[in-house]
Design a protein around this motif. Sequence first.
Motif, PDB file in Angstrom:
ATOM      1  N   LEU A 193     -71.032 -42.165 -55.896  1.00 66.11           N
ATOM      2  CA  LEU A 193     -71.524 -41.440 -57.073  1.00 66.11           C
ATOM      3  C   LEU A 193     -73.028 -41.559 -57.211  1.00 66.11           C
ATOM      4  N   SER A 194     -73.620 -42.604 -56.593  1.00 69.91           N
ATOM      5  CA  SER A 194     -75.074 -42.796 -56.667  1.00 69.91           C
ATOM      6  C   SER A 194     -75.806 -42.079 -55.543  1.00 69.91           C
ATOM      7  N   ASN A 195     -75.060 -41.516 -54.605  1.00 68.74           N
ATOM      8  CA  ASN A 195     -75.654 -40.808 -53.478  1.00 68.74           C
ATOM      9  C   ASN A 195     -76.233 -39.480 -53.969  1.00 68.74           C
ATOM     10  N   THR A 196     -77.558 -39.340 -53.867  1.00 70.58           N
ATOM     11  CA  THR A 196     -78.233 -38.143 -54.412  1.00 70.58           C
ATOM     12  C   THR A 196     -78.094 -36.923 -53.506  1.00 70.58           C
ATOM     13  N   LYS A 197     -77.570 -37.115 -52.276  1.00 65.10           N
ATOM     14  CA  LYS A 197     -77.409 -35.982 -51.368  1.00 65.10           C
ATOM     15  C   LYS A 197     -76.031 -35.343 -51.486  1.00 65.10           C
ATOM     16  N   ILE A 198     -75.023 -36.141 -51.787  1.00 64.98           N
ATOM     17  CA  ILE A 198     -73.655 -35.615 -51.818  1.00 64.98           C
ATOM     18  C   ILE A 198     -73.458 -34.734 -53.044  1.00 64.98           C
ATOM     19  N   LYS A 199     -73.015 -33.505 -52.786  1.00 69.33           N
ATOM     20  CA  LYS A 199     -72.700 -32.563 -53.874  1.00 69.33           C
ATOM     21  C   LYS A 199     -71.201 -32.306 -53.978  1.00 69.33           C
ATOM     22  N   GLY A 200     -70.451 -32.575 -52.894  1.00 71.55           N
ATOM     23  CA  GLY A 200     -69.013 -32.372 -52.910  1.00 71.55           C
ATOM     24  C   GLY A 200     -68.296 -33.605 -52.385  1.00 71.55           C
ATOM     25  N   LEU A 201     -67.289 -34.109 -53.128  1.00 67.76           N
ATOM     26  CA  LEU A 201     -66.561 -35.323 -52.741  1.00 67.76           C
ATOM     27  C   LEU A 201     -65.065 -35.089 -52.929  1.00 67.76           C
ATOM     28  N   THR A 202     -64.308 -35.313 -51.846  1.00 64.87           N
ATOM     29  CA  THR A 202     -62.851 -35.226 -51.898  1.00 64.87           C
ATOM     30  C   THR A 202     -62.264 -36.566 -51.472  1.00 64.87           C
ATOM     31  N   LEU A 203     -61.424 -37.139 -52.301  1.00 65.63           N
ATOM     32  CA  LEU A 203     -60.724 -38.386 -51.989  1.00 65.63           C
ATOM     33  C   LEU A 203     -59.235 -38.078 -51.924  1.00 65.63           C
ATOM     34  N   ASP A 242     -73.782 -33.953 -47.194  1.00 63.11           N
ATOM     35  CA  ASP A 242     -73.748 -33.553 -48.609  1.00 63.11           C
ATOM     36  C   ASP A 242     -72.357 -33.111 -49.048  1.00 63.11           C
ATOM     37  N   ASP A 243     -71.384 -33.143 -48.122  1.00 62.46           N
ATOM     38  CA  ASP A 243     -70.006 -32.781 -48.460  1.00 62.46           C
ATOM     39  C   ASP A 243     -69.081 -33.735 -47.711  1.00 62.46           C
ATOM     40  N   LEU A 244     -68.364 -34.598 -48.446  1.00 64.53           N
ATOM     41  CA  LEU A 244     -67.545 -35.649 -47.836  1.00 64.53           C
ATOM     42  C   LEU A 244     -66.094 -35.500 -48.260  1.00 64.53           C
ATOM     43  N   ASP A 245     -65.203 -35.502 -47.270  1.00 64.08           N
ATOM     44  CA  ASP A 245     -63.758 -35.506 -47.500  1.00 64.08           C
ATOM     45  C   ASP A 245     -63.212 -36.770 -46.848  1.00 64.08           C
ATOM     46  N   LEU A 246     -62.767 -37.712 -47.666  1.00 67.50           N
ATOM     47  CA  LEU A 246     -62.334 -39.022 -47.181  1.00 67.50           C
ATOM     48  C   LEU A 246     -60.851 -39.207 -47.465  1.00 67.50           C
ATOM     49  N   ASP A 247     -60.061 -39.314 -46.410  1.00 71.44           N
ATOM     50  CA  ASP A 247     -58.617 -39.519 -46.523  1.00 71.44           C
ATOM     51  C   ASP A 247     -58.317 -40.974 -46.156  1.00 71.44           C
ATOM     52  N   LEU A 267     -65.612 -32.433 -57.362  1.00 77.15           N
ATOM     53  CA  LEU A 267     -64.852 -33.677 -57.225  1.00 77.15           C
ATOM     54  C   LEU A 267     -63.370 -33.324 -57.131  1.00 77.15           C
ATOM     55  N   HIS A 268     -62.767 -33.676 -55.990  1.00 76.19           N
ATOM     56  CA  HIS A 268     -61.342 -33.444 -55.772  1.00 76.19           C
ATOM     57  C   HIS A 268     -60.677 -34.794 -55.537  1.00 76.19           C
ATOM     58  N   TYR A 269     -59.769 -35.179 -56.441  1.00 73.79           N
ATOM     59  CA  TYR A 269     -59.026 -36.428 -56.311  1.00 73.79           C
ATOM     60  C   TYR A 269     -57.582 -36.063 -56.017  1.00 73.79           C
ATOM     61  N   GLN A 270     -57.240 -36.042 -54.728  1.00 78.72           N
ATOM     62  CA  GLN A 270     -55.928 -35.572 -54.297  1.00 78.72           C
ATOM     63  C   GLN A 270     -55.030 -36.771 -54.035  1.00 78.72           C
ATOM     64  N   GLY A 271     -54.454 -37.299 -55.093  1.00 73.55           N
ATOM     65  CA  GLY A 271     -53.571 -38.437 -54.994  1.00 73.55           C
ATOM     66  C   GLY A 271     -52.812 -38.611 -56.286  1.00 73.55           C
ATOM     67  N   LYS A 272     -51.789 -39.466 -56.252  1.00 80.95           N
ATOM     68  CA  LYS A 272     -51.011 -39.727 -57.459  1.00 80.95           C
ATOM     69  C   LYS A 272     -51.868 -40.446 -58.481  1.00 80.95           C
ATOM     70  N   ILE A 273     -51.749 -40.018 -59.715  1.00 82.08           N
ATOM     71  CA  ILE A 273     -52.515 -40.626 -60.802  1.00 82.08           C
ATOM     72  C   ILE A 273     -51.539 -41.290 -61.755  1.00 82.08           C
ATOM     73  N   TYR A 274     -51.624 -42.614 -61.809  1.00 82.41           N
ATOM     74  CA  TYR A 274     -50.745 -43.378 -62.688  1.00 82.41           C
ATOM     75  C   TYR A 274     -51.481 -43.689 -63.987  1.00 82.41           C
ATOM     76  N   SER A 275     -50.727 -44.183 -64.933  1.00 83.26           N
ATOM     77  CA  SER A 275     -51.331 -44.539 -66.225  1.00 83.26           C
ATOM     78  C   SER A 275     -52.428 -45.574 -66.051  1.00 83.26           C
TER      79      SER A 275
END
Length: 903
Positions: A540-550, A507-512, A575-583
């Motif tokens: 996003l369709s996973n009903t078990k995951i409550k925390g997601l870090t990319l 229910d908590d996934l951190d994917l690097d 939701l944690h999106y830890q990466g460069k965000i371009y236009s």
Amino acid sequence: MWKGVQRFRYEQTVELLAVHKNKDTGEFYSCLDDIKTTFPDALRFRVDGVVLNFMRDGNEHMYTPRRIAHYPDDIIDVVCTTSTTSPFPPPPSYISGKSIPNDESADHLFPPSDSMDLPIQTLSIQPNIEPTTTTVASLEDVNLLVHPNPMAHAMQHLQAVLREQAASMDRELQMIKEQAEARDREERIIRNQQQMIDRLIINQQRIEAILVQNYELHEYPIPRMFVILPDPYKRWDPRNSLAERFRLYFLCECDYHSKDDVETTTTPIPVKNSLHLAKHEGYELSRPLEFFDHYGRYVLGMLQILKQCLAVATAVSPVAALTDLKDTMGGLKLISESTVEAVNMSIDFLQQRLGDKQGANSVNRTNAYTQEEDMFSDLAALDGSDLRQLDTFLRNTNADKVLGNLYRITLETGQVKWVCLDHYRQVHRDTAMSSFLESVEANGGTFDPQLSRVTILFKSSTSTKDFFTRLSKQASYVKSLRVTLDWSFSSADLAMLVNKIAQSNVDDLDLDLQNDDRPLSIISLIRFDKGRYHSLLGLLSNTKIKGLTLSNVAFIGPRTSKLPAIHRASLLQNLHYQGKIYSVDDSRLANIISHCPNLVDLRLGSQAFDSEGVPKVDKAIGSLSKLKVLHRYKLYPSSTRSIYAPPSIGRSPYGSVALQELVEVGLFYYCETPLLEAAIQRSSSTLEVLLLDFYRTPAGYVDLISPCKMLPSPSHVGNPSLFSNLTRLGLYVGLHPNSLILMASILPRLTLVQFGVDVRTSSLLAHVNPNPLKSLSVRSMAEDYNIGHFCRAIRLSSSLESLELGSIPITPDLLEVLKAIPLQRLDLDGMSDSSLLEVLTNLDVSQLQVLTLSRCKFAGVSDQVFTTRFTEFLNGFVLHLKVTRESVDCITIIKTSERWQAM
């Protein structure tokens, strides 16, 4: 009671004090000096009303210091010194100031009231009398002295004291009586529990004897434990044979399938799970009379075991003890009100059938273990032929392949057992989890059982696929997953990963993803890499995951497709999106956020880059109605040429709700400043974390109390709720002068554990409450005055663990502070070679665990510090070397017992 402690009681207070042991005699005792540390006025001691004597040695000499014997099963009452106020009237000698001979009669001491006429001026209290229990020391005694009828008043006072003493004694006696009764009840309960446990142990030993029978029984595919119970489906017709009123039920052999299978109970000794009926409706007996002749004594012994197991289980958890049987036998209530009654009925029937009068009498004698040995002597009498014939006595209309819905398992010891589906699954879960953890360890990963978290890094497709296959089938206990993919994966690999996670309980996934973020042309992305990340949207369709870090995700916009409008709303909360965000990522991230309406915690961005902003992301953030935590890292360009007024985006990027955490790093978009200020003002009473870190805004400052063209009003300064919840505050930003005045007024009452300033806000160091601080950060300071306040804050902090120094002058005062404070973490940024050498030479490194050097030349000081002071650093000390303060990638060096080792 553990013999190492003694219970002492004074009035309603009971304390446990450790006892001493005489090295010569082995006797335990309590020392008077130790007792007085807890009961300073202790004088004597009593047990059950008997005053205890102090102990003496073999020569009848009293020990020094004084000691009393140890009474492990009793509470020793403490008798304290009496009050300085006397409960009795003072002697007449104190009233007149003259002595009266000791042999005078009571008439002289207490003359008739009509003859007593003492003028007040003749009263005197001798000043040289030492305070004793008979010294006048209260207003009540003075009133007694001047009372016109002292004799009557004294008698009334004495009678009141005696009545109070009598009532106190009655209360004490009643308390002692109640304590004795409670102790007796407790002892009876413990004795009964111990007797049940002893009987259960005997039963378990019998069960083990059955389970380790000869090889023929080991191979024969049939359960070996069964009982008979009243048939709930048959009408009780008196004309029918009693033997036809019973059905056969198999038992689940669950007691010893796992060495750790122990229930937590309220009994003094842990009890293993007791036997229970398999969840099956049971079997009719085709030849009941012959069956009882052949198996009667064996079944009687099993019933006795089941009865005692139920007795223990009922004492521990009455509801749970009856549930299994009632679920198994739906009609049991037609016969009796409890399972124990049903078992008793079956026992009575078999005892009458077998003429076992002695066995019947032994049931009521709980301590008659020798008779129980006789009662259970036939339990191991069955052999292979007996079991092979068993199914011939059963009317098995469904032709079950497995009797009683039981499953056969083989233990590591070679034992074969028959267990119910629940215990069968439990055994396989334990075995599978053990296999999964071996796979984690083989891949260099770790498992934290407290957090149910696996942390692991993969360098190949094969190991990744094997891990996630095991995760979906074997690791039901894993709830949190930290995965790094350090190899060139494909879209198919990500699709497999997402699919397997959906089959797990994570229910908590951190994917690097460790992706290369070098600038790529849109054409190359479309041609070679389009759709590479698209499978990730399935999370996003996973009903078990409550925390997601990319983490380390590059160009998520071109590498995914837009979510359909009918896509079900995600249940993600973090939701944690830890990466460069371009236009080019703006539309896709906005699309993702808009499909996550339940977000409470959102963190975006990592480093600075050339971009024109992300207005669609801002709009999506503004629509989140449950948001409490918002972190935005450098979502806007750093170059002045890119600052411009954007078109209206309809919603504030900070939403309209009060936030608990707000972090804004690298804000250069001038139209955002008023929106940021509005969010801070709206959240001033709820914010717990506030971090502002940027340099350039057209106005040059941030205003925390909108809008203030004059000094803060008294309502602002005196408002106790203004920023009252703040625990972490970092102000690396220009503040309006009135905002500085406001913060200076409220900082002394805040209990901050983390505080940071730079040259623009360094004046606040003089006002912060330093005592609770655990982390302190100062950047870009150039004035010795503020350095002095910084050193003062460090000295006065009683719990400081972490310190950050960024481009600040190194003064002798600061060096003295660093030499005296044992820090655990230190971050040095932008220091010259000479300053760095001075700091590291004087630093107390005895407790230092992590040192981070950013924008510093390490080579110039390595030999002079890290080689010469090698033995002073802790083993496991970590050194991080960064090119910039924001660098994610860095060189890491760890100290081992022998050398420095680069990672």
